[in-house]
Design an enzyme around this catalytic site. Sequence first.
Site, PDB file in Angstrom:
ATOM      1  N   HIS A 186      11.897 -20.240 -51.189  1.00  0.00           N
ATOM      2  CA  HIS A 186      11.669 -20.699 -49.819  1.00  0.00           C
ATOM      3  C   HIS A 186      12.687 -21.777 -49.419  1.00  0.00           C
ATOM      4  O   HIS A 186      13.327 -21.686 -48.372  1.00  0.00           O
ATOM      5  CB  HIS A 186      10.251 -21.247 -49.639  1.00  0.00           C
ATOM      6  CG  HIS A 186      10.117 -22.017 -48.358  1.00  0.00           C
ATOM      7  ND1 HIS A 186       9.958 -21.402 -47.141  1.00  0.00           N
ATOM      8  CD2 HIS A 186      10.200 -23.349 -48.098  1.00  0.00           C
ATOM      9  CE1 HIS A 186       9.938 -22.323 -46.187  1.00  0.00           C
ATOM     10  NE2 HIS A 186      10.077 -23.510 -46.732  1.00  0.00           N
ATOM     11  N   HIS A 189      15.970 -22.395 -45.948  1.00  0.00           N
ATOM     12  CA  HIS A 189      16.487 -23.577 -45.236  1.00  0.00           C
ATOM     13  C   HIS A 189      18.000 -23.781 -45.300  1.00  0.00           C
ATOM     14  O   HIS A 189      18.583 -24.299 -44.355  1.00  0.00           O
ATOM     15  CB  HIS A 189      15.832 -24.846 -45.792  1.00  0.00           C
ATOM     16  CG  HIS A 189      14.400 -25.026 -45.379  1.00  0.00           C
ATOM     17  ND1 HIS A 189      14.041 -25.445 -44.121  1.00  0.00           N
ATOM     18  CD2 HIS A 189      13.229 -24.843 -46.062  1.00  0.00           C
ATOM     19  CE1 HIS A 189      12.703 -25.525 -44.034  1.00  0.00           C
ATOM     20  NE2 HIS A 189      12.193 -25.157 -45.205  1.00  0.00           N
ATOM     21  N   GLU A 223      10.385 -24.578 -39.465  1.00  0.00           N
ATOM     22  CA  GLU A 223       9.665 -23.613 -40.317  1.00  0.00           C
ATOM     23  C   GLU A 223       9.345 -22.284 -39.631  1.00  0.00           C
ATOM     24  O   GLU A 223       9.434 -21.234 -40.252  1.00  0.00           O
ATOM     25  CB  GLU A 223       8.359 -24.236 -40.843  1.00  0.00           C
ATOM     26  CG  GLU A 223       8.550 -25.408 -41.809  1.00  0.00           C
ATOM     27  CD  GLU A 223       9.167 -25.022 -43.148  1.00  0.00           C
ATOM     28  OE1 GLU A 223       9.330 -23.832 -43.438  1.00  0.00           O
ATOM     29  OE2 GLU A 223       9.517 -25.957 -43.909  1.00  0.00           O
ATOM     30  N   SER A 255      11.746 -16.577 -45.168  1.00  0.00           N
ATOM     31  CA  SER A 255      11.479 -16.367 -46.591  1.00  0.00           C
ATOM     32  C   SER A 255      10.187 -15.573 -46.808  1.00  0.00           C
ATOM     33  O   SER A 255       9.733 -15.437 -47.941  1.00  0.00           O
ATOM     34  CB  SER A 255      11.408 -17.719 -47.329  1.00  0.00           C
ATOM     35  OG  SER A 255      10.351 -18.513 -46.824  1.00  0.00           O
TER      36      SER A 255
HETATM   37 FE    FE Z   1      10.143 -25.351 -45.685  1.00  0.00          FE
END
Ligand code: FE
Length: 292
Positions: free
Chosen positions: A144, A149, A190, A209
């Site tokens: 993730h 990111h 997010e 993700s």
């Molecule tokens: Fe995150």
Amino acid sequence: MNANVSTDDFFATVAEKSEGAGLRGDYSKIDAQYVVAQDWDAYTPEQHALWRRLYQRQAKLIPGRACDVFIESLERLNIGDGIPNFEQSSEALFKATGWRLVAVPGLIPDYTFFEHLANRRFPVTVWLREPEEFDYIVEPDVFHDFFGHVPLLFNPIFADHMQEYGKGGLKAMKLDGLSMLARLYWYTVEFGLIQQPDGLRVYGAGILSSGGEIEYCLSSPEPRRIPFEVERVMRTLYKIDSYQETYFVIDSFQQLFNDTAPDFTPIYQKLKTLDPLPANLLLPGEVNLQAK
Ligand code: FE
Ligand code: PHE
């Protein structure tokens, strides 16, 4: 959490919130900023194979769904063969936007997280989920954190925005605004969507993700997709255990940067006097962008 609390208090708070379950990850070797060595050589062949499976599933879903910057950066990063070596990727990232990656054991205190961002350091968790957790994990893991990111940090405007967010976090701690700022992070970094000239795309790491939500957020008729507006977002509660009921849509990373630049002090003050809004609400007059 405020700036003066100790590491022990951080663990006590986490233990309380997670009903004693505590944190996943090895915190025995952290430095004062919670940074550890990645110890890349310690990953097993099975773990690299699991990363490849995670990567390949997402890579198939990404064309036409992830925003352009994400796709371009992912190609550049070349991380399909196994769990990436943070030091190597960090070099490439530093050349592009002046950000560095630091390895952390898992979740870290708010203050420490904001301090890293404010100094253009992105903390990446070192552990990888177990095969049984292929579809779902409770705490963020290396897949993730890295896959979701890191690619966006290659975009200069988004990179600057993340630094401003870190500074804004340190400020929000003093103003008792963290819950509101956390909603902003949730619905942008997010779970954010972006309107590209060629259609709606994903830029939020939590979606990028995820094997299921990346399709759901763009195609399902169920959730709301509302044009991004700072105060509206900071007032809106969110779901942590299901797909989102509402997504907020930006037009560009420049818009995200500009709209979050003003001083939030009066917004925090105002929103403290109002009840937060549920995650499944469409206010009168609000546009709900249709699924494609
Ligand atoms: Fe995150
Ligand atoms: N402008 C915000 C403030 O004054 C800080 C911030 C910037 C927050 C960017 C989030 C993102 O508090």
